[in-house]
Design a protein around this motif. Structure first.
Motif, mmCIF file in Angstrom:
data_model
loop_
_atom_site.group_PDB
_atom_site.id
_atom_site.type_symbol
_atom_site.label_atom_id
_atom_site.label_comp_id
_atom_site.label_asym_id
_atom_site.label_seq_id
_atom_site.Cartn_x
_atom_site.Cartn_y
_atom_site.Cartn_z
ATOM 1 N N ALA A 193 0.822 -1.204 0.000
ATOM 2 C CA ALA A 193 0.000 0.000 0.000
ATOM 3 C C ALA A 193 0.860 1.260 0.000
ATOM 4 N N SER A 194 2.035 1.190 0.619
ATOM 5 C CA SER A 194 2.918 2.360 0.682
ATOM 6 C C SER A 194 3.550 2.687 -0.665
ATOM 7 N N ASP A 195 3.480 1.754 -1.627
ATOM 8 C CA ASP A 195 4.045 1.991 -2.957
ATOM 9 C C ASP A 195 3.046 2.644 -3.916
ATOM 10 N N ILE A 196 1.782 2.740 -3.502
ATOM 11 C CA ILE A 196 0.768 3.365 -4.351
ATOM 12 C C ILE A 196 1.028 4.868 -4.411
ATOM 13 N N ASP A 197 1.205 5.409 -5.632
ATOM 14 C CA ASP A 197 1.472 6.835 -5.818
ATOM 15 C C ASP A 197 0.200 7.661 -5.938
ATOM 16 N N ALA A 198 -0.855 7.029 -6.444
ATOM 17 C CA ALA A 198 -2.099 7.769 -6.691
ATOM 18 C C ALA A 198 -3.290 6.853 -6.467
ATOM 19 N N VAL A 199 -4.308 7.376 -5.784
ATOM 20 C CA VAL A 199 -5.596 6.696 -5.664
ATOM 21 C C VAL A 199 -6.612 7.539 -6.413
ATOM 22 N N VAL A 200 -7.226 6.952 -7.423
ATOM 23 C CA VAL A 200 -8.170 7.665 -8.282
ATOM 24 C C VAL A 200 -9.574 7.163 -7.961
ATOM 25 N N CYS A 201 -10.451 8.073 -7.570
ATOM 26 C CA CYS A 201 -11.810 7.709 -7.145
ATOM 27 C C CYS A 201 -12.824 8.122 -8.205
ATOM 28 N N THR A 202 -13.642 7.167 -8.636
ATOM 29 C CA THR A 202 -14.675 7.489 -9.612
ATOM 30 C C THR A 202 -15.753 8.379 -9.005
ATOM 31 N N HIS A 203 -16.024 8.178 -7.721
ATOM 32 C CA HIS A 203 -17.006 8.999 -7.005
ATOM 33 C C HIS A 203 -16.892 8.694 -5.522
ATOM 34 N N ALA A 204 -17.701 9.351 -4.701
ATOM 35 C CA ALA A 204 -17.513 9.293 -3.252
ATOM 36 C C ALA A 204 -18.505 8.401 -2.523
ATOM 37 N N HIS A 205 -19.099 7.420 -3.209
ATOM 38 C CA HIS A 205 -19.916 6.438 -2.501
ATOM 39 C C HIS A 205 -19.022 5.545 -1.653
ATOM 40 N N ILE A 206 -19.583 5.023 -0.563
ATOM 41 C CA ILE A 206 -18.818 4.286 0.432
ATOM 42 C C ILE A 206 -18.031 3.127 -0.166
ATOM 43 N N ASP A 207 -18.591 2.399 -1.159
ATOM 44 C CA ASP A 207 -17.900 1.227 -1.703
ATOM 45 C C ASP A 207 -16.772 1.600 -2.657
ATOM 46 N N HIS A 208 -16.539 2.896 -2.823
ATOM 47 C CA HIS A 208 -15.443 3.345 -3.691
ATOM 48 C C HIS A 208 -14.390 4.152 -2.939
ATOM 49 N N ILE A 209 -14.768 4.754 -1.817
ATOM 50 C CA ILE A 209 -13.795 5.535 -1.039
ATOM 51 C C ILE A 209 -13.636 4.993 0.385
ATOM 52 N N GLY A 210 -14.338 3.913 0.709
ATOM 53 C CA GLY A 210 -14.347 3.415 2.077
ATOM 54 C C GLY A 210 -13.020 2.880 2.569
#
Length: 327
Positions: free
Chosen positions: A140-157
């Motif tokens: 997880a520490s190697d991830i440079d970017a987290v791209v979220c399609t939208h802010a519903h719980i199952d996508h940003i939780g």
């Protein structure tokens, strides 16, 4: 020479086989001990290549919606059940997947959407993303970017853990400003959207200092372009990933179901902020993807959610891509 089997010869053959099997069983019973059940499954991650990019799909686990009649609307519920039965699916309970691609696009490692995290709003089967990332060999520490399609719980939780600390400590977080502003609004805490707002605030506010807002049409990371897809939420966005002339589109929640919202794309979905706008957006973008034969990856389709879209009458058909086990 053609060999013809009579009924008598078939019966004789069957009797002979039965006798030989019986004899071998008696003679070697100690050598044919029953193997124990293993109770294990294949890993919940999968890799494929697009151009020069390596894509690892990781799952956050199944997300059960239950009876489809309360979720997929605008079509008689008997018709919805028939569509499921005709496609060998359970007509009484819809279960979605949660498929997140991690794209290694050279100098960036990019994760799209983060699953339910610690929330059990949809039951105990979710919240597996961190475990499956580790199993796939990705830190997880190697991830440079987290791209979220939208802010519903199952996508940003899964942006933060139970301690409210970021789970991707070195990543910038990309989302549309329209969605961010809508879902962290305290004024909605007294509305039916309360649970979604609470989860959005829990996950987005701790990473506020590392948020980057994406705009429609913008290539905000090398080879990754945002395409506005409003309706499911006000700022819902899909993403085109391109490398060495090859592309795929990450659809997020453009369509939740590979049959219901594909065969009848104007069917409405109860979790849409604006169901009619969502349906119009779905038709427009699926038309574009089908016409250009662009592969797609859908967050909620059957694992691992990668395949192709084609026109089929007034709707569309999804063709899963076979899993290639050799990169």
């Amino acid at each position: 020479m053609t060999t013809q089997l009579s009924r008598r010869s078939l019966l004789a053959l069957g009797a002979g086989l039965g006798a030989s099997i019986g004899a071998s069983t008696m003679l070697g019973s100690t050598a044919l001990a029953k193997a124990p059940k293993l109770n294990t499954q294949t890993p919940y991650w999968h890799r494929f290549v697009v151009g020069d990019a390596e894509v690892t799909v990781v799952s956050d686990g199944p997300l059960p919606l239950g009876d489809p009649s309360g979720t997929f609307t605008g079509v008689p519920k008997e018709e919805v059940k028939k569509m499921l039965v005709d496609n060998f699916m359970n007509p009484d309970s819809v279960v979605l997947e949660q498929n997140s691609p991690v794209v290694n696009i050279g100098d960036k490692l990019v994760l799209f959407d983060t699953g339910m995290g610690t929330s059990k709003m949809f039951g105990p089967t979710t919240g597996q993303q961190q475990k499956n990332l580790a199993a796939s060999g990705i830190n997880a520490s190697d991830i440079d970017a987290v791209v979220c399609t939208h802010a519903h719980i199952d996508h940003i939780g899964g942006l933060v853990g139970a301690d409210d600390k970021p789970l991707f400590p070195n990543a910038q977080v990309y989302i549309s400003q329209a969605d961010y502003d809508f879902w962290i609004d305290e004024g909605k805490l007294g509305s039916p959207l309360k649970d979604f707002v609470l989860h959005a605030r829990k996950n987005l506010l701790p990473v506020k200092d590392r948020l980057v807002f994406v705009k429609d049409g913008q290539e905000f990371l090398p080879g990754i372009q945002a395409l506005a897809a409003p309706g499911h939420t006000v700022g819902h966005t899909i993403f085109m990933v391109t490398s060495k002339g090859k592309s795929f589109a990450f659809l997020g929640d453009l369509t939740h179901h590979s049959v219901l919202l594909m065969e009848k794309p104007r069917m409405e979905f109860s979790y849409d902020t604006d169901p009619k706008q969502s349906a119009a957006t779905r038709v427009r973008l699926l038309d574009m993807l089908a016409a250009n034969k662009i592969p797609v990856m859908a967050y909620h389709f059957a694992w691992p959610g990668y395949g192709h879209v084609a026109k089929a009458g007034e709707g569309f058909r999804y063709y899963p891509e076979p899993m290639n086990m050799q990169l």
